[in-house]
Scaffold this active site. Structure first.
Site: not given
Ligand code: S3P
Length: 437
Positions: A22, A178, A324
């Site tokens: 994803k 993120q 996750d």
């Molecule tokens: C993700 C980063 C994580 C993860 C999310 C997907 C990403 O979140 O929990 O399911 O694709 O960058 P955070 O950046 O809030 O830790």
């Protein structure tokens, strides 16, 4: 309302291929959308979350052709995309609001791109996403020069007016891929070097992919820097299977007596595989086979056999590398011999649900003794769980984790409100049932 029903399971046997990653699917769409020319993305995740990112780029005028992939295994989760990127400055002002649905990744990463655009765009999402904190990206993107308006306490919707950005060196208070990615993407629109320093290393797909696309990326310890105003080369890539989806099968085979399964073609990027290290400490029997590199990411087949697990204490960078996987790790802990304690995981409170609270409440329904901590959880393992009616809390990973728990319960467990599973793993229940012979 859709539901999943699971009973006490005989041994799991066979092979599965988890759906495409994803995180990498979102990033592939975003980079292809701002690349100079035609990108070819194979094995793109055909699920609600990444399709929100695809729709957002369509709304901004990017041409995207897609076809469903036919595989030997019926993988309804996969698509093939051809994206006609128009360069860093080729997006046009979207008509109407961009709806990110349940997808925090869409909202936060897109914000980084929008910060560099000469127009205004509004991002919103579903009830869960509208409760999630955006201050963590509003602060750095504002510092770079974007105008960021939000609801109360920095909650969505976000109204972003991009502009001429200046590079920053940002010390992030949270280890979040993120946040890091939003800043690095905005950094592409700056003259000079933009950098992010994290307290722990979060998943590194963005920096890997930017590097492969020809951007000057430097990594030193916990700092990642990009040089802006570079041309993004179009992508030609195959997305690996999602480790976070494979995680449900890793735990399922580990807790169901007599199981032996092979999880094929799965991404094993070390910033994602903390669950393997934690499960190894618990006594799990997990082997990586045929480790190779596909499109810049390590990929392997994961061989898992049942084992008697024991409780473990987890904290620090292992938590970030398994962020996750917390819901399904708690299920492993619920079956393990002894007590498991997880700390340093307060980020879990601001995921698709408050995952500390939701997983604690659902495990208690199954008879498990659980103590919630502000930043983690303490779980007392037991041999067999009590079958019950479980709520997903609208959270895909809680729903799937509790379905795995149902494999070790003394009757039929019903997980209610499982529509949310489609955000990351359409076909999850069918794939799990396919292993029960
Ligand atoms: C993700 C980063 C994580 C993860 C999310 C997907 C990403 O979140 O929990 O399911 O694709 O960058 P955070 O950046 O809030 O830790």
């Amino acid at each position: 309302m859709s539901r999943i029903e699971v009973g006490y399971s005989p041994p799991l046997h066979g092979e599965v291929s988890p759906p495409p990653d994803k995180s990498i699917s979102h990033r592939a769409m975003i980079l292809a959308g701002i690349a100079d020319g035609r990108s070819h993305i194979r094995n793109f995740l055909n699920a609600d979350d990444p399709l929100r990112t695809v729709e957002a780029f369509r709304q901004m005028g990017i041409g995207i052709e897609e076809s469903k992939t036919q595989d030997s295994i019926p993988r309804t989760q996969s698509r093939e995309l051809i994206v006609h990127g128009r360069g860093l400055k080729g997006l046009r002002e979207p008509e109407g609001v961009i709806d990110c649905g349940n997808s925090g990744t869409t909202m936060r990463l897109l914000s980084g791109v929008l910060a560099g655009q000469p127009f205004t765009a509004t991002l919103t999402g579903d009830a869960s996403l509208r409760k999630r904190p955006m201050q963590r990206i509003i602060r750095p993107l504002t510092e770079m020069g974007a105008i960021m308006e939000s609801g109360p306490e920095g909650r969505p919707p976000l109204r972003i007016t991009g502009g001429d950005l200046r590079p920053i060196s940002y010390r992030s208070p949270v280890a979040s891929a993120q946040v890091k990615s939003a800043i690095l993407l905005a950094g592409l629109y700056c003259d000079g070097v933009t950098s992010v320093i994290e307290p722990e290393r979060s998943r590194d797909h963005t920096e890997r992919m930017l590097g492969s696309a020809g951007v000057d990326v430097r990594i030193k310890g916990l700092e990642v820097a990009v040089r802006g105003k570079a041309e993004i080369r179009p992508l030609d890539m195959t997305i690996p299977g999602d480790f976070s989806s494979a995680a449900f099968f890793i735990v399922a085979a580990s807790i169901v007596h007599g199981s032996e399964i092979l999880i094929k073609d799965t991404g094993v990027n070390p910033t994602r595989t903390g669950l393997i290290d934690i499960m190894a400490q618990m006594g799990a029997r997990i082997e990586l086979r045929d480790v190779r590199v596909v499109s810049g990411e390590p990929v392997a087949d994961i061989y898992v056999r049942h084992s008697e697990l024991k409780g473990v204490t987890v904290g620090g960078d292992l938590v970030v590398r398994a962020i996750d996987e917390f819901p399904v790790l708690c299920v492993a802990a619920a079956i393990a011999d002894g007590v498991t304690k997880i700390t340093g995981a307060s980020e879990l409170r601001v995921k698709e649900s408050d995952r500390i609270a939701t997983i604690a409440s659902e495990l208690r329904r199954m008879g498990v003794r659980v103590e919630e901590l502000e930043d983690g959880i303490i779980i007392e393992g037991r041999r067999r769980l009590r079958a019950s009616i479980i709520h997903s809390h609208g959270d895909h990973r809680v729903a799937m984790a509790m379905a795995v728990a149902g494999l070790r319960a003394d009757g039929v467990t019903t997980i209610e409100d499982t529509e949310c599973v489609n955000t990351s793993f359409p076909g999850f229940a069918e794939m799990l049932m396919g292993l029960i012979k």
